[in-house]
Motif scaffolding. Sequence first.
Motif, short mmCIF file in Angstrom:
data_model
loop_
_atom_site.label_atom_id
_atom_site.label_comp_id
_atom_site.label_asym_id
_atom_site.label_seq_id
_atom_site.Cartn_x
_atom_site.Cartn_y
_atom_site.Cartn_z
N ALA A 177 -1.69 2.56 -4.35
CA ALA A 177 -2.43 1.32 -4.10
C ALA A 177 -2.77 1.22 -2.62
O ALA A 177 -2.06 1.76 -1.77
N TRP A 178 -3.87 0.56 -2.33
CA TRP A 178 -4.20 0.19 -0.96
C TRP A 178 -4.96 -1.11 -1.02
O TRP A 178 -5.59 -1.43 -2.02
N SER A 201 0.85 -1.19 0.00
CA SER A 201 0.00 0.00 0.00
C SER A 201 0.88 1.23 0.00
O SER A 201 1.99 1.21 0.53
N GLY A 202 0.38 2.31 -0.59
CA GLY A 202 1.12 3.57 -0.60
C GLY A 202 1.23 4.15 -1.99
O GLY A 202 0.55 3.71 -2.92
N THR A 203 2.08 5.15 -2.12
CA THR A 203 2.29 5.84 -3.39
C THR A 203 3.73 5.63 -3.83
O THR A 203 4.66 5.75 -3.03
N ALA A 204 3.90 5.32 -5.11
CA ALA A 204 5.24 5.13 -5.67
C ALA A 204 6.03 6.43 -5.54
O ALA A 204 5.48 7.52 -5.59
N ALA A 205 7.32 6.29 -5.37
CA ALA A 205 8.19 7.46 -5.18
C ALA A 205 8.43 8.22 -6.48
O ALA A 205 8.69 9.42 -6.46
N ILE A 206 8.36 7.54 -7.62
CA ILE A 206 8.63 8.17 -8.92
C ILE A 206 7.36 8.21 -9.75
O ILE A 206 6.61 7.24 -9.82
N PHE A 208 3.95 -4.02 -8.40
CA PHE A 208 2.79 -3.80 -9.25
C PHE A 208 3.17 -2.76 -10.29
O PHE A 208 3.71 -1.71 -9.95
N GLU A 209 2.90 -3.07 -11.56
CA GLU A 209 3.24 -2.14 -12.64
C GLU A 209 2.01 -1.81 -13.47
O GLU A 209 1.16 -2.66 -13.71
N VAL A 210 1.97 -0.57 -13.90
CA VAL A 210 0.95 -0.11 -14.84
C VAL A 210 1.69 0.59 -15.97
O VAL A 210 2.57 1.43 -15.73
N HIS A 211 1.36 0.22 -17.21
CA HIS A 211 1.92 0.88 -18.39
C HIS A 211 0.81 1.71 -19.01
O HIS A 211 -0.25 1.17 -19.35
N LEU A 212 1.07 2.99 -19.16
CA LEU A 212 0.10 3.91 -19.75
C LEU A 212 0.60 4.37 -21.10
O LEU A 212 1.80 4.62 -21.28
N GLU A 213 -0.31 4.50 -22.05
CA GLU A 213 0.01 5.14 -23.33
C GLU A 213 -0.47 6.58 -23.23
O GLU A 213 -1.59 6.82 -22.78
N PHE A 214 0.38 7.51 -23.62
CA PHE A 214 0.03 8.92 -23.58
C PHE A 214 0.09 9.49 -24.98
O PHE A 214 1.08 9.33 -25.69
N LEU A 215 -0.99 10.15 -25.40
CA LEU A 215 -1.04 10.81 -26.69
C LEU A 215 -1.31 12.28 -26.44
O LEU A 215 -2.38 12.64 -25.95
#
Length: 188
Positions: free
Chosen positions: A82-83, A56-61, A173-180
């Motif tokens: 995440a929590w 749980s918590g917020t990623a540093a980067i 835990f990883e999330v990949h985002l596409e940015f346009l």
Amino acid sequence: MRLPTTLAVMFLAACGGAADHLDPTTDFRRVTLVEAPPEPVKPSAMTLALRLDERSGTAAIGWALAPVGRLPAETAHLSLNAWDCGARGRWVQILGGKDVTFCEREKATRVEEVSTDDADCFWNSSFEAGGSGSDFTGTGVIVRVDGQRLGRLRVAKSTQLAKDWYAQPIEPFEVHLEFLSETSSTAP
């Protein structure tokens, strides 16, 4: 000596002569080169990866979106949070930084297909991107910074949790985002 000069004159006369090659009205074999018009630059999506190593918590980067770059989460436009409540569920979301808001759209197979229609938008400071609820791949959002629309985001990949994930040691835990970017012709 007279013979070679005569041959040269005959050769020039047979080929149209030097003067004829300079006159475009008499030389139908002349090729006119035309430069093709430039093709418009097609927008291209960038992939941004966010990772959280704790339960749980917020990623540093996190990520800045204009210009695109990695930053400490407290100054970034996007960060991963995440929590969890053990067997009751785990929630993973993308948090918007200061003055960043998102309008969630229907799932899309490509970031270019994420709707940009503002109708019925409820602007929020976060959106779900993973967890134990379901598959979040394809979730799309419009992103604004200081009220200015910046572009579109789409969840391209999100870590899938095993059914008994809560009984296991926590995995990153990883999330990949596409940015346009909305200003895609000048985007990096």
